[in-house]
Design an enzyme around this catalytic site. Structure first.
Site, mmCIF file in Angstrom:
data_model
loop_
_atom_site.group_PDB
_atom_site.id
_atom_site.type_symbol
_atom_site.label_atom_id
_atom_site.label_comp_id
_atom_site.label_asym_id
_atom_site.label_seq_id
_atom_site.Cartn_x
_atom_site.Cartn_y
_atom_site.Cartn_z
ATOM 1 C CB VAL A 216 3.390 -0.418 3.460
ATOM 2 C CG1 VAL A 216 3.580 -1.499 4.512
ATOM 3 C CG2 VAL A 216 3.053 0.912 4.117
ATOM 4 C CG ASP B 266 -4.639 9.389 11.912
ATOM 5 O OD1 ASP B 266 -5.787 9.751 11.599
ATOM 6 O OD2 ASP B 266 -3.756 9.157 11.083
ATOM 7 N N GLY C 214 0.821 -1.198 0.000
ATOM 8 C CA GLY C 214 0.000 0.000 0.000
ATOM 9 C C GLY C 214 0.853 1.244 0.000
ATOM 10 C CD GLN C 215 2.970 5.602 -1.612
ATOM 11 O OE1 GLN C 215 3.579 4.653 -2.081
ATOM 12 N NE2 GLN C 215 3.580 6.652 -1.070
ATOM 13 N N GLY C 216 0.853 5.300 1.752
ATOM 14 C CA GLY C 216 0.240 6.267 2.656
ATOM 15 C C GLY C 216 1.050 7.537 2.702
ATOM 16 N N GLY C 217 0.646 8.448 3.599
ATOM 17 C CA GLY C 217 1.366 9.705 3.740
ATOM 18 C C GLY C 217 2.801 9.490 4.171
ATOM 19 C CG PHE C 218 5.635 6.587 7.007
ATOM 20 C CD1 PHE C 218 5.871 7.030 8.287
ATOM 21 C CD2 PHE C 218 6.591 5.800 6.382
ATOM 22 C CE1 PHE C 218 7.050 6.703 8.950
ATOM 23 C CE2 PHE C 218 7.769 5.481 7.015
ATOM 24 C CZ PHE C 218 8.009 5.931 8.306
ATOM 25 N N GLY C 219 4.682 6.937 3.216
ATOM 26 C CA GLY C 219 5.401 6.386 2.079
ATOM 27 C C GLY C 219 4.890 4.995 1.768
ATOM 28 C CE LYS D 17 4.107 3.327 8.708
ATOM 29 N NZ LYS D 17 3.323 3.883 9.848
#
Length: 817
Positions: free
Chosen positions: A514, A626, A507-512, A528
């Site tokens: 995974v 969050d 997946g992809q999140g605000g962190f970067g 992550k």
């Protein structure tokens, strides 16, 4: 469960109308549907005249309650109260049992207390000689009770009653003290069982642990050595279905009870007829050492010595100056760190007569021998101490600690237990720290500190100047050296993820991004990887690493380590094969059908228990900030684990609220006071949980998921249908047509209670966990929710929200105020 009913329904009234046609003549110990017990002197008396049940007023109070008391002593001693939170102002109350087996207390035409109905053809209510008030089938002499007061204790534990947990239903039985001598409503002190690790008995003052009784050692609780075992016998049951404690009488010549008092004591009392009073033959807490961990981690409390705190063998004070000023809260640290890979470099020191350390995070094996326990601790690098789990007979069982040893007390007599503390070989025979010598050195140390100060300042200036020439990567590497985490080489992560192959991307999140990976030993991991364009930086990275490293709970994701090398910043987690909850709730139908109601309910209770741990039971009080569906991960058995602590905040001491000018989180899950004013507290997380519960039940996303025809969001839509009595229309069709309606309604109601507009109206997490499983009619009525996203704010939401990752997400919205 028993709770007040705020509105008297027509159906209930129909049950009562016929009752007035009969006389209230009562006889003996039984109440039938053709009778009712009124507040004009009517009482039930058990067969052997041991107990009585009827209306009473405590001391000088004019309020009326239904209670049970001892019938054969001169002092009216109440052992159970039905309507303790809802007294009756006058003498118009009555107790009845309906034809469907429901016990009801009514004030004129208003129902103020009731039980659930019984599946009996001819139900009756009977007061037994052990003080238990039960609903049974008439002419049935078995113990097949549809309802019993023993399952709803107030402040008194009678022989045969239990306190503890039914792990199958999630029901917790505990004792709650009266608010005062003339007020039986629930007070501030609760006595119960904590089933985590090796289960223990606790007293809580509000949400704070007040006293710890320690683990059960086969004879008594480790922290209650004064238990009168010649007078009472005890049963402590720990299995996959239940964890509970009860006691029985050995000396039948004495009338005995155990009571939680309004002053915070847990007392074993005996009736002394000549004095016409109850006398405490044992009570806790007894002294300063009975408060929770007064000497800090790895400290020992001596209640009869001065000073009362000292460090364990092989340990020294963490803060010498504070220690000498009798502030022991920082505790002690090792003199010599362990080299557990060298078997000749460590051993075990036996500390006798101990109240064992807190076992909430320990592991226990009741069948293991003490020799094998020693071998297990020797082979485990994280093991700090071990002890016997069962001291009865020849002794058996194994308790292993892998954390700091806290809340330890030493007894003068030989009634405590042996604790085997793992120490470096050089510390096994060292002398105990002499604090009198330390005090004599204080003046010398202060003079040396003053002398060294100028030199240190100069050295620091030179060091800072040199540090400015270092690269950013080196600086970040220095910043995380204090993390108590394993560090992985970059080459190890590259090999595990096949050089961050797109095939392994989860997946992809605000962190970067995974990635899934597999280490050489076969352990599957999720990595992550902080992207160079990430909104999150070193502060959030370090915050998440430090927090999760200190947290251990079955419903929190486990952090295995991190990698900071070559400009990379990565967190390595245990791999969750089923990914994140949002993929099941809001993804395609093939996944949502896997979420049947038992699975959804298990997810709700698991998330709630994880939050309770963060807010109350962990060493740190943590606000997640969050919580959302994409931050709940599912293991192979669909058990939930809360993840993503990059935005979490730690609260210290008695702090309960804070504010910030940088609001972080995800629209749709933010509480009103946080989104609008930057004020956050544990109740902010409770709001997010309420949103999540409603999403799990409805299968609809609150953030950005509007009901366009009505121009409202999901919470407002649920609230409107709740008021109209049509809320079941919103249940996710994937659940199917057959489900436990009462349980689903209870979850919806709890969700609405959690999203109430005012933070003070929302329940605490301990209350949420208790409420789960209750019948919806027995829960308090919710007030209007805080919708946060109104129709006028939809454009703001859509423009500021970000695409959420489906795995280990850290996408957040940041508002600057």
């Amino acid at each position: 469960m028993t709770m007040p009913i705020s509105v008297f329904k027509v159906a209930a009234l129909l049950f009562f109308v016929p009752f007035t046609l009969f006389s209230s003549s009562l006889g003996g110990d039984t109440l039938t549907p053709t009778q009712h017990l009124t507040d004009n002197g009517d009482i039930l008396i058990s067969a052997a005249s041991s107990f009585a049940l009827g209306f009473f007023s405590p001391n000088s109070s004019a309020n009326r309650y239904i209670g049970i008391w001892y019938h054969n002593i001169s002092l009216q001693t109440i052992v159970w109260v039905a309507n303790r939170q809802h007294p009756i102002a006058g003498s118009s109350g009555r107790l009845s049992i309906t034809t469907n087996g429901t016990l009801v207390i009514a004030d004129n035409s208003t129902v103020i207390w009731s039980t659930f109905s019984a599946a009996f053809a001819n139900p009756i209510a009977r007061l037994l000689d052990n003080g238990n008030f039960v609903v049974v089938e008439a002419n049935d002499n078995s113990n097949n009770f549809a309802w019993e007061s023993f399952n709803f204790p107030t402040d008194t534990l009678l022989p045969g009653m239990k306190i503890g947990w039914n792990l199958t239903s999630g029901t917790n039985h505990n004792l709650t003290a009266w608010l005062g001598d003339d007020d039986p409503s629930p007070g501030g002190y609760v006595t119960g069982v904590d089933f985590r690790g090796d289960p223990q008995i606790f007293i809580w003052s509000g949400t704070r642990q007040y006293w710890r009784g320690g683990p059960w050692n086969g004879l008594r609780f480790s922290g209650i050595p004064q238990m009168k075992l010649d007078m009472v016998g005890c049963d402590f049951v720990v299995d996959s279905d239940a964890v509970f404690w009860s006691y029985y009488i050995r000396d039948f010549s004495l009338l005995q009870r155990v009571v939680a008092t309004s002053s915070g004591h847990f007392e074993h009392q005996v009736w002394i007829g000549k004095r016409k009073s109850w006398e405490a033959v044992g009570f806790v807490p007894r002294d300063e050492c009975d408060t929770i961990s007064p000497c800090g981690p790895n400290g020992i409390c001596y209640p009869t010595r001065e000073p009362m705190c000292t460090c364990m063998q092989g340990f020294r004070p963490e803060n010498t100056k504070s220690w000498d000023l009798s502030d022991w809260t920082d505790g002690c640290v090792r003199k010599t760190e362990l080299d557990c890979h060298n078997r000749t470099d460590f051993g075990f020191f036996t500390q006798s007569n101990m109240k064992l350390p807190d076992t909430s995070r320990s592991t226990v094996d009741w069948s293991m021998s003490l020799e094998n326990c020693r071998a297990l601790c020797s082979a485990n690098c994280s093991c700090t101490a071990y002890a016997s789990a069962n001291t009865s007979g020849s002794g058996s069982g194994c308790i292993v600690w892998t954390t700091e040893l806290t809340d330890v007390k030493l007894y003068d007599s030989g009634i405590g237990q042996d604790l085997y503390i793992k120490l470096a070989a050089s510390d096994l025979n060292s002398e105990e720290p002499d604090h009198s010598h330390q005090r004599r050195l204080v003046i010398i140390i202060l003079v040396l500190v003053a002398t060294i100060f100028l030199v240190a300042c100069g050295a620091c200036s030179i060091w800072i100047w040199k540090k400015r020439g270092r690269s950013n990567a080196d600086e970040e590497n220095d910043q995380v050296q204090d993390m108590d985490l394993p560090f992985y080489d970059l080459s190890t992560i590259v090999n595990a993820t096949d050089d961050f192959s797109s095939d392994n991307k989860l997946g992809q999140g605000g962190f970067g991004p995974v990635y899934k990976g597999k280490l050489e030993d076969g352990i599957e991991i999720a990595v992550k990887r902080l992207s160079k364009t990430s909104e999150q930086g070193m502060e959030e990275f370090k915050n998440e690493a430090l927090l999760i490293a200190k947290l251990q709970h079955r419903n929190l994701v486990r952090l295995l380590g991190c990698c900071i090398q070559g400009g990379e910043r990565m967190l390595v987690y245990e791999y969750m094969p089923n990914g994140s909850l949002d993929a099941f709730l809001f993804g395609d139908e093939t996944k949502s059908v896997l979420l049947d109601w038992p699975t959804r309910y298990n997810i709700i209770t698991g998330i709630s228990r994880g939050l309770l741990y963060l807010h109350q039971d962990s060493r740190l009080r943590i606000i997640h900030r969050d919580l959302k569906a994409s931050n709940v991960l599912l293991d192979k058995d669909m058990n939930p684990k809360i993840s993503d602590f990059g935005m979490a905040r730690i609260f210290g001491g008695e702090d309960s609220e804070d504010n910030t000018r940088r609001v972080v989180g995800t629209y749709g899950y933010m509480s009103p006071e946080y989104a609008m004013h930057g004020i956050f507290s544990v109740k902010s997380d409770v709001f997010s949980l309420g949103v999540l519960i409603l999403e799990i039940v409805t299968g609809k996303r609150n953030r950005g998921a509007y009901y366009y025809a009505l121009n409202i969001n999901m919470i407002e839509h649920v609230w409107n249908l709740w008021k109209e009595g049509k809320v079941l229309e919103l249940i996710d069709a994937s659940i199917g047509l057959i489900f436990p309606t009462a349980e689903v309604m209870s979850c919806i109601k709890i969700g609405l209670l959690c999203v109430q507009d005012r933070a003070s109206d929302r329940p605490t997490m301990s209350s949420v966990v208790k409420m789960l499983g209750n019948d919806t009619s027995l829960l308090p009525e919710p007030l209007q929710p805080g919708f946060v996203i109104s129709s006028s704010s939809s454009a703001v939401d859509s423009s500021s929200s970000k695409k959420e990752s489906s795995y280990y997400n850290t996408a957040t919205t940041a508002l600057k105020g």
